[in-house]
Structure formats: C-alpha cells, structure tokens
Design a protein around this motif. Structure first.
Motif, PDB file in Angstrom:
ATOM      1  N   UNK A  48      11.238   2.791   1.471  1.00 54.43           N
ATOM      2  CA  UNK A  48      10.520   2.229   2.613  1.00 54.43           C
ATOM      3  C   UNK A  48       9.935   0.883   1.837  1.00 54.43           C
ATOM      4  N   UNK A  49      10.011  -0.170   2.529  1.00 56.86           N
ATOM      5  CA  UNK A  49       9.413  -1.315   1.923  1.00 56.86           C
ATOM      6  C   UNK A  49       7.941  -1.511   2.225  1.00 56.86           C
ATOM      7  N   UNK A  50       7.512  -1.022   3.599  1.00 53.54           N
ATOM      8  CA  UNK A  50       6.322  -1.172   3.941  1.00 53.54           C
ATOM      9  C   UNK A  50       5.488  -0.123   3.241  1.00 53.54           C
ATOM     10  N   UNK A  51       5.798   1.208   3.272  1.00 60.88           N
ATOM     11  CA  UNK A  51       5.042   2.502   2.612  1.00 60.88           C
ATOM     12  C   UNK A  51       5.760   2.915   1.589  1.00 60.88           C
ATOM     13  N   UNK A  52       6.270   2.363   0.498  1.00 57.17           N
ATOM     14  CA  UNK A  52       6.979   2.995  -0.351  1.00 57.17           C
ATOM     15  C   UNK A  52       6.496   4.176  -0.903  1.00 57.17           C
ATOM     16  N   UNK A  53       5.181   4.673  -1.020  1.00 59.97           N
ATOM     17  CA  UNK A  53       4.595   5.872  -1.490  1.00 59.97           C
ATOM     18  C   UNK A  53       4.007   6.627  -0.527  1.00 59.97           C
ATOM     19  N   UNK A  54       4.126   6.134   1.016  1.00 58.87           N
ATOM     20  CA  UNK A  54       3.846   6.875   2.108  1.00 58.87           C
ATOM     21  C   UNK A  54       2.486   6.240   3.095  1.00 58.87           C
ATOM     22  N   UNK A  55       1.828   5.353   2.256  1.00 54.78           N
ATOM     23  CA  UNK A  55       1.004   4.483   3.194  1.00 54.78           C
ATOM     24  C   UNK A  55       1.311   3.066   3.065  1.00 54.78           C
ATOM     25  N   UNK A  56       0.633   2.063   3.807  1.00 52.34           N
ATOM     26  CA  UNK A  56       0.773   0.889   3.728  1.00 52.34           C
ATOM     27  C   UNK A  56      -0.097  -0.008   2.752  1.00 52.34           C
ATOM     28  N   UNK A  57      -1.265   0.978   2.283  1.00 49.55           N
ATOM     29  CA  UNK A  57      -2.081   0.183   1.189  1.00 49.55           C
ATOM     30  C   UNK A  57      -1.375   0.732  -0.076  1.00 49.55           C
ATOM     31  N   UNK A  58      -0.538  -0.209  -0.646  1.00 50.85           N
ATOM     32  CA  UNK A  58       0.367   0.388  -1.788  1.00 50.85           C
ATOM     33  C   UNK A  58      -0.250   0.553  -2.963  1.00 50.85           C
ATOM     34  N   UNK A  59      -1.173  -0.310  -3.308  1.00 48.83           N
ATOM     35  CA  UNK A  59      -2.081  -0.431  -4.386  1.00 48.83           C
ATOM     36  C   UNK A  59      -2.983   0.798  -4.451  1.00 48.83           C
ATOM     37  N   UNK A  60      -3.546   1.289  -3.416  1.00 48.07           N
ATOM     38  CA  UNK A  60      -4.255   2.517  -3.239  1.00 48.07           C
ATOM     39  C   UNK A  60      -3.436   3.873  -3.746  1.00 48.07           C
ATOM     40  N   UNK A  61      -2.193   3.749  -2.946  1.00 44.65           N
ATOM     41  CA  UNK A  61      -1.346   4.835  -3.169  1.00 44.65           C
ATOM     42  C   UNK A  61      -0.997   5.004  -4.830  1.00 44.65           C
ATOM     43  N   UNK A  62      -0.808   3.774  -5.323  1.00 41.86           N
ATOM     44  CA  UNK A  62      -0.202   3.876  -6.820  1.00 41.86           C
ATOM     45  C   UNK A  62      -1.498   4.133  -7.522  1.00 41.86           C
ATOM     46  N   UNK A  63      -2.590   3.973  -7.170  1.00 38.59           N
ATOM     47  CA  UNK A  63      -3.819   4.231  -8.040  1.00 38.59           C
ATOM     48  C   UNK A  63      -4.305   5.705  -7.958  1.00 38.59           C
ATOM     49  N   UNK A  64      -3.832   6.226  -6.924  1.00 34.91           N
ATOM     50  CA  UNK A  64      -4.184   7.872  -6.523  1.00 34.91           C
ATOM     51  C   UNK A  64      -2.861   8.461  -7.410  1.00 34.91           C
TER      52      UNK A  64
END
Length: 133
Positions: A48-64
């Motif tokens: 999913x290009x908008x929510x690759x790790x479940x949310x649209x704030x991609x950098x936050x998802x990656x950080x978590x």
C-alpha cells in the motif's frame, strides 16, 4: 517524470549494483501492508503506497517499528508526537531502500541481512556476496 527528493533517491537506488540488506530493512518488510492492486492490467500484489506500514504518517510508523531513540522524537505534552527532521530524512531513505531489499528478498528467496550484488544495473539476478568485501 517526477521531481522530488524521494523520486531522486528511487532513481539512484534503482541502478545500484551492490546493496546491503540490514535487519531494519527486514523489520520493515515484515510489517508491510500487502494488498491486491488492480492497476491498469491484471493487477498484482503490492505494498500500500499511502499506508505501507498501516498509517499515513510513514516516518512515525518506521520510527515505532524500529524503536528509534528518544532523541529522534519531538514531544508534545510529554508524548512522542513527531520525528525530528533529521530522523525523518534518515527513515525516509530507509523506507525507499526497502524497494531494493524487497527485490533482493524475492530474487534470493531469503530474508537474510548481508551484502548483495547483481550483474547489471537493470537485472534482478541479485546474489549474496559471500566474499566478505
């Protein structure tokens, strides 16, 4: 075609003949949200290009997902609110690098960190570099 720092990074990485897959790349790929993309033809599985790790704030998802250190966060009311600009740049690069890491995983059939090489900048013949260089 596109003119953005992310697209420029995609272009740069697309022609790489050597690449190091890290545990961080593999952690992100394990958390990628895969769905069916109808596209313009038969369709295909895709991240999913908008929510690759479940949310649209991609950098936050990656950080978590990567459990980045506290200094990579900006706080509001005592809670982690945003990643710092420096962290966002680093995490965005890591996210774009998952494109190459995924191709390597698919080509080799392994989720294994290490150094990989391919014969040409357009090939998908990635091989693990066992030479240690």
């Amino acid at each position: 075609m596109f003119d953005s720092p992310t697209w420029n990074l995609v272009q740069e990485l697309s022609s790489a003949r050597e690449f190091t897959v890290t545990q961080d790349h593999l952690k992100l790929l394990r958390r990628a949200f895969v769905a069916w993309d109808l596209g313009e033809g038969y369709g295909a599985p895709g991240i999913n290009p908008k929510k690759p790790y479940s949310n649209s704030y991609v950098a936050r998802d990656i950080a978590e997902i990567l459990d980045v250190p506290d200094e990579d966060w900006e706080y509001e009311d005592g809670h982690k609110a945003y990643v710092t600009p420096e962290a966002e740049a680093r995490l965005t690069r890591l996210h774009v690098e998952t494109m190459v890491a995924l191709q390597i995983v698919l080509a080799t059939g392994e989720f294994r960190p290490g150094r990989y090489r391919r014969a040409t900048s357009w090939g998908i013949d990635w091989q693990r570099d066992e030479s240690g260089q």
